[in-house]
Design a protein around this motif. Structure first.
Motif, mmCIF file in Angstrom:
data_model
loop_
_atom_site.group_PDB
_atom_site.id
_atom_site.type_symbol
_atom_site.label_atom_id
_atom_site.label_comp_id
_atom_site.label_asym_id
_atom_site.label_seq_id
_atom_site.Cartn_x
_atom_site.Cartn_y
_atom_site.Cartn_z
ATOM 1 N N GLY A 1 -9.257 2.153 12.889
ATOM 2 C CA GLY A 1 -9.083 3.125 13.964
ATOM 3 C C GLY A 1 -8.457 2.508 15.194
ATOM 4 N N ASP A 2 -8.635 1.204 15.371
ATOM 5 C CA ASP A 2 -8.047 0.497 16.507
ATOM 6 C C ASP A 2 -6.881 -0.390 16.090
ATOM 7 N N GLY A 3 -6.914 -0.849 14.849
ATOM 8 C CA GLY A 3 -5.877 -1.742 14.356
ATOM 9 C C GLY A 3 -6.144 -2.114 12.916
ATOM 10 N N LEU A 4 -5.200 -2.812 12.316
ATOM 11 C CA LEU A 4 -5.368 -3.262 10.930
ATOM 12 C C LEU A 4 -6.252 -4.501 10.890
ATOM 13 N N CYS A 5 -7.161 -4.514 9.926
ATOM 14 C CA CYS A 5 -8.027 -5.665 9.688
ATOM 15 C C CYS A 5 -7.621 -6.276 8.355
ATOM 16 N N LEU A 6 -7.575 -7.570 8.285
ATOM 17 C CA LEU A 6 -7.238 -8.264 7.056
ATOM 18 C C LEU A 6 -8.348 -9.260 6.751
ATOM 19 N N PHE A 7 -9.017 -9.031 5.627
ATOM 20 C CA PHE A 7 -10.113 -9.894 5.206
ATOM 21 C C PHE A 7 -9.677 -10.647 3.964
ATOM 22 N N ALA A 8 -10.087 -11.891 3.850
ATOM 23 C CA ALA A 8 -9.747 -12.698 2.684
ATOM 24 C C ALA A 8 -10.995 -13.422 2.188
ATOM 25 N N LYS A 9 -11.048 -13.609 0.869
ATOM 26 C CA LYS A 9 -12.129 -14.412 0.290
ATOM 27 C C LYS A 9 -11.545 -15.215 -0.863
ATOM 28 N N ARG A 10 -11.813 -16.521 -0.838
ATOM 29 C CA ARG A 10 -11.393 -17.417 -1.913
ATOM 30 C C ARG A 10 -12.641 -18.010 -2.542
ATOM 31 N N LEU A 11 -12.700 -17.945 -3.858
ATOM 32 C CA LEU A 11 -13.836 -18.501 -4.593
ATOM 33 C C LEU A 11 -13.627 -19.992 -4.817
ATOM 34 N N GLU A 12 -14.681 -20.754 -4.698
ATOM 35 C CA GLU A 12 -14.613 -22.179 -4.999
ATOM 36 C C GLU A 12 -14.629 -22.407 -6.516
ATOM 37 N N ARG A 13 -15.327 -21.528 -7.234
ATOM 38 C CA ARG A 13 -15.369 -21.594 -8.704
ATOM 39 C C ARG A 13 -15.260 -20.174 -9.241
ATOM 40 N N GLY A 14 -14.618 -20.031 -10.372
ATOM 41 C CA GLY A 14 -14.534 -18.727 -11.021
ATOM 42 C C GLY A 14 -13.381 -17.879 -10.514
ATOM 43 N N ALA B 1 0.837 -1.208 0.000
ATOM 44 C CA ALA B 1 0.000 0.000 0.000
ATOM 45 C C ALA B 1 0.865 1.249 0.000
ATOM 46 N N GLN B 2 1.962 1.225 0.745
ATOM 47 C CA GLN B 2 2.845 2.382 0.816
ATOM 48 C C GLN B 2 3.667 2.567 -0.444
ATOM 49 N N THR B 3 4.240 1.493 -0.964
ATOM 50 C CA THR B 3 5.173 1.628 -2.084
ATOM 51 C C THR B 3 4.492 1.637 -3.445
ATOM 52 N N VAL B 4 3.551 0.746 -3.666
ATOM 53 C CA VAL B 4 2.913 0.629 -4.975
ATOM 54 C C VAL B 4 1.784 1.645 -5.125
ATOM 55 N N LEU B 5 0.916 1.720 -4.119
ATOM 56 C CA LEU B 5 -0.233 2.621 -4.201
ATOM 57 C C LEU B 5 0.078 4.019 -3.673
ATOM 58 N N GLU B 6 1.234 4.151 -3.012
ATOM 59 C CA GLU B 6 1.671 5.428 -2.442
ATOM 60 C C GLU B 6 0.622 6.010 -1.503
ATOM 61 N N GLN B 7 0.057 5.146 -0.653
ATOM 62 C CA GLN B 7 -0.959 5.541 0.314
ATOM 63 C C GLN B 7 -0.544 5.054 1.703
ATOM 64 N N ASP B 8 -1.025 5.750 2.716
ATOM 65 C CA ASP B 8 -0.757 5.370 4.095
ATOM 66 C C ASP B 8 -1.726 4.249 4.492
ATOM 67 N N PRO B 9 -1.222 3.071 4.842
ATOM 68 C CA PRO B 9 -2.120 1.967 5.201
ATOM 69 C C PRO B 9 -2.919 2.230 6.476
ATOM 70 N N HIS B 10 -2.529 3.236 7.255
ATOM 71 C CA HIS B 10 -3.241 3.584 8.485
ATOM 72 C C HIS B 10 -4.164 4.783 8.280
ATOM 73 N N SER B 11 -4.537 5.048 7.046
ATOM 74 C CA SER B 11 -5.361 6.214 6.708
ATOM 75 C C SER B 11 -6.853 5.953 6.884
ATOM 76 N N GLY B 12 -7.240 4.702 7.037
ATOM 77 C CA GLY B 12 -8.653 4.361 7.112
ATOM 78 C C GLY B 12 -9.226 3.948 5.767
ATOM 79 N N HIS B 13 -8.403 4.002 4.725
ATOM 80 C CA HIS B 13 -8.841 3.558 3.405
ATOM 81 C C HIS B 13 -8.764 2.037 3.325
ATOM 82 N N VAL B 14 -9.473 1.472 2.359
ATOM 83 C CA VAL B 14 -9.464 0.025 2.134
ATOM 84 C C VAL B 14 -8.539 -0.254 0.956
ATOM 85 N N PHE B 15 -7.712 -1.274 1.077
ATOM 86 C CA PHE B 15 -6.783 -1.671 0.016
ATOM 87 C C PHE B 15 -7.117 -3.102 -0.388
#
Length: 117
Positions: free
Chosen positions: A61-74, A30-44
């Motif tokens: 606001g309290d910490g970093l959240c990491l969400f993942a989703k894997r598709l079974e098909r497609g 997020a910092q190097t490629v997107l040139e954005q602050d990962p603690h800005s509250g934006h979603v990457f």
């Protein structure tokens, strides 16, 4: 889906990302490629090489959240950008997470004015 505060930007990273990365590695992208602050509250948003896995990184606001989703098909539909990233609307993010082709969901063009008789 978790509701995001108004004014939250949603950044989608171009190309593929090594999704073996966790909080620290994706924050660095997020910092190097997107040139954005990962603690800005934006979603990457990052996509894996096969296209069936995405990860979202978000500072709530309290910490970093990491969400993942894997598709079974497609695969997740990804824009054809090569470098950097682009902004998505919250509606586009919702469609992306649901694996719907969000590129086809643009506002319809206005109907032509009727001819007066």
């Amino acid at each position: 889906m978790i509701s995001l505060p108004s004014g939250t930007s949603i950044w989608i990273a171009a190309g593929v990302t090594d999704l073996r990365r966790g909080f620290t590695g994706l924050s660095a992208v997020a910092q190097t490629v997107l040139e954005q602050d990962p603690h800005s509250g934006h979603v990457f948003v990052f996509r894996g090489r096969r296209g069936d896995l995405i990860k979202l990184l978000w500072w709530d606001g309290d910490g970093l959240c990491l969400f993942a989703k894997r598709l079974e098909r497609g695969k997740f539909v990804w824009p054809p950008i090569v470098d950097g990233g682009m902004l998505l609307t919250p509606a586009q993010l919702a469609l992306l997470v649901e694996a719907i082709d969000w590129r086809r969901t643009v506002a319809p063009e206005p109907a032509p004015r009727p001819l007066s008789v």
